[in-house]
Design a protein around this motif. Structure first.
Motif, PDB file in Angstrom:
ATOM      1  N   GLN A  21       0.826  -1.214   0.000  1.00 37.56           N
ATOM      2  CA  GLN A  21       0.000   0.000   0.000  1.00 37.56           C
ATOM      3  C   GLN A  21       0.859   1.264   0.000  1.00 37.56           C
ATOM      4  O   GLN A  21       0.552   2.225  -0.713  1.00 37.56           O
ATOM      5  N   SER A  22       1.935   1.242   0.783  1.00 35.62           N
ATOM      6  CA  SER A  22       2.800   2.421   0.840  1.00 35.62           C
ATOM      7  C   SER A  22       3.403   2.719  -0.523  1.00 35.62           C
ATOM      8  O   SER A  22       3.393   3.870  -0.992  1.00 35.62           O
ATOM      9  N   GLU A  23       3.924   1.670  -1.153  1.00 34.95           N
ATOM     10  CA  GLU A  23       4.543   1.858  -2.472  1.00 34.95           C
ATOM     11  C   GLU A  23       3.529   2.360  -3.481  1.00 34.95           C
ATOM     12  O   GLU A  23       3.773   3.299  -4.232  1.00 34.95           O
ATOM     13  N   ARG A  24       2.363   1.704  -3.486  1.00 35.20           N
ATOM     14  CA  ARG A  24       1.348   2.065  -4.483  1.00 35.20           C
ATOM     15  C   ARG A  24       0.759   3.449  -4.222  1.00 35.20           C
ATOM     16  O   ARG A  24       0.374   4.149  -5.158  1.00 35.20           O
ATOM     17  N   LYS A  26       2.381   5.998  -3.050  1.00 34.86           N
ATOM     18  CA  LYS A  26       3.332   6.976  -3.608  1.00 34.86           C
ATOM     19  C   LYS A  26       3.136   7.081  -5.129  1.00 34.86           C
ATOM     20  O   LYS A  26       3.093   8.165  -5.687  1.00 34.86           O
ATOM     21  N   SER A  27       2.990   5.904  -5.765  1.00 31.72           N
ATOM     22  CA  SER A  27       2.842   5.917  -7.236  1.00 31.72           C
ATOM     23  C   SER A  27       1.559   6.612  -7.666  1.00 31.72           C
ATOM     24  O   SER A  27       1.561   7.366  -8.636  1.00 31.72           O
ATOM     25  N   VAL A  28       0.459   6.336  -6.946  1.00 34.29           N
ATOM     26  CA  VAL A  28      -0.802   6.909  -7.413  1.00 34.29           C
ATOM     27  C   VAL A  28      -0.825   8.424  -7.180  1.00 34.29           C
ATOM     28  O   VAL A  28      -1.360   9.188  -8.007  1.00 34.29           O
ATOM     29  N   ILE A  29      -0.176   8.866  -6.114  1.00 36.78           N
ATOM     30  CA  ILE A  29      -0.109  10.318  -5.872  1.00 36.78           C
ATOM     31  C   ILE A  29       0.723  10.982  -6.975  1.00 36.78           C
ATOM     32  O   ILE A  29       0.352  12.019  -7.536  1.00 36.78           O
ATOM     33  N   ASP A  54       5.297   9.970   1.386  1.00 36.84           N
ATOM     34  CA  ASP A  54       6.313   8.924   1.345  1.00 36.84           C
ATOM     35  C   ASP A  54       5.768   7.553   1.773  1.00 36.84           C
ATOM     36  O   ASP A  54       6.515   6.617   2.006  1.00 36.84           O
ATOM     37  N   GLY A  55       4.465   7.459   1.938  1.00 38.32           N
ATOM     38  CA  GLY A  55       3.908   6.159   2.332  1.00 38.32           C
ATOM     39  C   GLY A  55       2.648   6.332   3.154  1.00 38.32           C
ATOM     40  O   GLY A  55       2.121   7.441   3.288  1.00 38.32           O
ATOM     41  N   SER A 287      -7.961   4.383  -4.202  1.00 40.34           N
ATOM     42  CA  SER A 287      -7.687   3.318  -5.181  1.00 40.34           C
ATOM     43  C   SER A 287      -6.190   3.330  -5.489  1.00 40.34           C
ATOM     44  O   SER A 287      -5.598   4.378  -5.735  1.00 40.34           O
ATOM     45  N   LEU A 288      -5.584   2.152  -5.458  1.00 39.67           N
ATOM     46  CA  LEU A 288      -4.124   2.057  -5.611  1.00 39.67           C
ATOM     47  C   LEU A 288      -3.708   1.563  -6.988  1.00 39.67           C
ATOM     48  O   LEU A 288      -2.523   1.526  -7.293  1.00 39.67           O
ATOM     49  N   ASN A 289      -4.665   1.135  -7.789  1.00 39.36           N
ATOM     50  CA  ASN A 289      -4.287   0.463  -9.031  1.00 39.36           C
ATOM     51  C   ASN A 289      -5.242   0.815 -10.155  1.00 39.36           C
ATOM     52  O   ASN A 289      -5.594  -0.035 -10.955  1.00 39.36           O
ATOM     53  N   ARG A 290      -5.679   2.070 -10.172  1.00 40.08           N
ATOM     54  CA  ARG A 290      -6.562   2.487 -11.264  1.00 40.08           C
ATOM     55  C   ARG A 290      -5.939   3.691 -11.958  1.00 40.08           C
ATOM     56  O   ARG A 290      -5.290   4.513 -11.313  1.00 40.08           O
ATOM     57  N   GLN A 291      -6.158   3.783 -13.254  1.00 37.84           N
ATOM     58  CA  GLN A 291      -5.456   4.802 -14.042  1.00 37.84           C
ATOM     59  C   GLN A 291      -6.329   5.977 -14.460  1.00 37.84           C
ATOM     60  O   GLN A 291      -5.904   7.121 -14.372  1.00 37.84           O
ATOM     61  N   ALA A 292      -7.530   5.692 -14.960  1.00 40.78           N
ATOM     62  CA  ALA A 292      -8.295   6.762 -15.614  1.00 40.78           C
ATOM     63  C   ALA A 292      -8.765   7.809 -14.602  1.00 40.78           C
ATOM     64  O   ALA A 292      -8.508   8.997 -14.763  1.00 40.78           O
ATOM     65  N   ILE A 293      -9.484   7.353 -13.568  1.00 33.82           N
ATOM     66  CA  ILE A 293      -9.955   8.300 -12.543  1.00 33.82           C
ATOM     67  C   ILE A 293      -9.705   7.672 -11.165  1.00 33.82           C
ATOM     68  O   ILE A 293     -10.612   7.119 -10.549  1.00 33.82           O
ATOM     69  N   PRO A 294      -8.461   7.757 -10.696  1.00 26.52           N
ATOM     70  CA  PRO A 294      -8.206   7.208  -9.352  1.00 26.52           C
ATOM     71  C   PRO A 294      -8.924   8.058  -8.306  1.00 26.52           C
ATOM     72  O   PRO A 294      -9.158   9.247  -8.530  1.00 26.52           O
TER      73      PRO A 294
END
Ligand code: DLL
Length: 425
Positions: A21-24, A26-29, A54-55, A287-294
């Motif tokens: 969750q921490s890694e994801r 950061k990526s989604v932000i 940072d997490g 949402s940690l794994n969505r692209q269009a509208i997180p």
């Protein structure tokens, strides 16, 4: 048959889940900050530099989102991908304002299907099984959500959509359907029609129901009426649709939220601060794994509590959320008593002879609110019995009117249970 679709992920320890969750997070932000003016403006307003996130520990500093953000940004102003990569859209009408729009690219459709495939397997549905999908195929996410997951899980799909219950029953029998998917009130409808025509569906073993208030007693009624095991499936347009935020397992002790896909929080609706597990508040998802509208800290309006983060008897480790008690805006206050329609449902279903259809009528007579309950029941059940039982549960006595089975109006899709009537002298 394994009851896991993705065992490695579904049984990871809570520590491992926190790392993912921490890694994801950061990526989604990073993803939304790079692509969406809407999110950039929100971070700026809150005085946050997205690079400082940072997490998980930093989650509380991020401002929440709500349905209003979807309405204000209708139709696609929150989009974080190139429009040409969009493949599908779903809309929920909501009771007020502009609709909530969720758009999907290929990645998002696959993420939805993955969540749903996990739900199917968790319910005991495996490749080659025949299922009937009864929510409508259209802008409502129900029909297509069950469909995408079923394609991934390799199921044989009877895509009936909503309505024509006699035909639905015929098809279930003709095709030996093992499992049905639907909104809760449609499970009830099928059950009633089966009783009317004095038939059964012997092949049917499993039901996945959601989208509406679902009390333990109602669930039991559906299970007995249809001769199935019923699962409580949860999801909403904003998180990507049915099943994205989980379902209960065979232990039936809470909805397993797919925590590698979503961060679950329960917050206090007044202070907006996260609550400890076990405490009841508003459910919030990132949402940690969505692209269009997180969605980032989306306030769902749904009320519940985390039951446990311990390993479930089913082997899963993902947090268990209690059945949804209701929506914040559903809360009723009558004669100083606060309650949710589900509490009335639960109380009604516990009265022997009471059927599954009821109406909660809030009467406003010269500005004074009172409660009337219309409920279908077998002969022998009286209004007095209903009133007496509700008094024990609610602490005050609403009026109870008993109707013959089949006489209260039915709706297609989500049932309308609460009505407001204003009268004056
Ligand atoms: O109702 C998704 C869905 C379709 C779930 C079919 C299950 C089956 P929306 O129309 O966007 O999406 O409505 C979402 O419905 O915030 C809850 O208030 C309510 N809801 C959804 N699932 C449940 C459930 C679909 N299992 C809103 N129990 C949510 C109680 C539910 N309420």
């Amino acid at each position: 048959m394994s009851l896991f679709w993705n065992e490695g992920i579904e049984t990871k320890s809570q520590d491992e889940i926190r790392c993912i969750q921490s890694e994801r997070l950061k990526s989604v932000i990073e993803w939304v900050a790079a692509r969406s003016e809407f999110h950039r403006a929100r971070f700026k307003e809150a005085g946050i530099d997205p690079k400082d996130i940072d997490g998980l520990d930093d989650l509380v500093h991020i401002p929440s989102m709500s349905k209003a953000d979807f309405s204000d940004n209708y139709p696609l102003k929150m989009l974080c991908v190139d429009r040409k990569t969009l493949r599908e859209v779903h809309l929920s009408s909501g009771s007020t304002g502009a609709p909530v729009v969720m758009a999907y690219d290929d990645h998002d459709l696959d993420q939805w299907a993955e969540c749903m495939a996990r739900c199917y397997r968790m319910a005991g549905i495996e490749e080659g099984d025949t299922i009937q999908i009864t929510p409508s195929f259209g802008l409502f996410n129900g029909g297509f959500g069950f469909y995408h997951g079923a394609r991934k899980a390799g199921l044989f799909i009877i895509p009936t959509g909503a309505g024509n219950t006699l035909r639905q029953i015929k098809l279930m029998n003709d095709f030996h359907v093992k499992a049905i998917m639907g909104v809760v009130s449609y499970g009830i409808r099928i059950m009633e029609v089966l009783q009317e025509i004095n038939q059964a569906i012997p092949s049917l073993k499993i039901g996945m129901f959601g989208a509406e208030t679902f009390s333990d007693s109602m669930c039991e009624k559906i299970e007995n009426g249809l001769g199935i095991e019923a699962f409580d499936i949860y999801g909403m347009t904003e998180t990507g649709g049915v099943g994205t935020t989980g379902m209960d397992c065979g232990a039936h002790n809470g909805i397993h939220v797919w925590e590698d896909q979503y961060i679950l929080e329960v917050i206090d609706t007044q202070t907006l601060k996260p609550l400890a597990d076990g405490e009841e508040g508003e459910v919030v998802f990132t949402s940690l794994n969505r692209q269009a509208i997180p969605v980032i800290r989306l306030r769902t309006g749904d009320i519940s509590r985390v039951i446990s983060r311990d390993r479930c008897p089913c082997g899963r480790t993902h947090a268990r959320l209690d059945r949804i008690k209701g929506r914040i805006d559903d809360m009723l206050i009558i004669k100083g008593v606060n309650f949710y329609p589900r509490q009335i449902e639960q109380a009604l279903m516990d009265i022997t002879g009471v059927r599954s259809h009821y109406q909660i009528i809030i009467e406003d007579i010269n500005g004074v609110k009172d409660l009337r309950i219309n409920v279908e029941a077998d002969e022998g059940v009286t209004g007095y019995m209903v009133e007496k039982h509700l008094k024990e549960v609610l602490g005050f006595s609403p009026k109870g009117d008993v109707f013959k089975p089949g006489t209260l109006p039915r709706q297609e899709g989500k049932a309308v249970r609460v009505f407001f009537e204003k009268r004056g002298d």
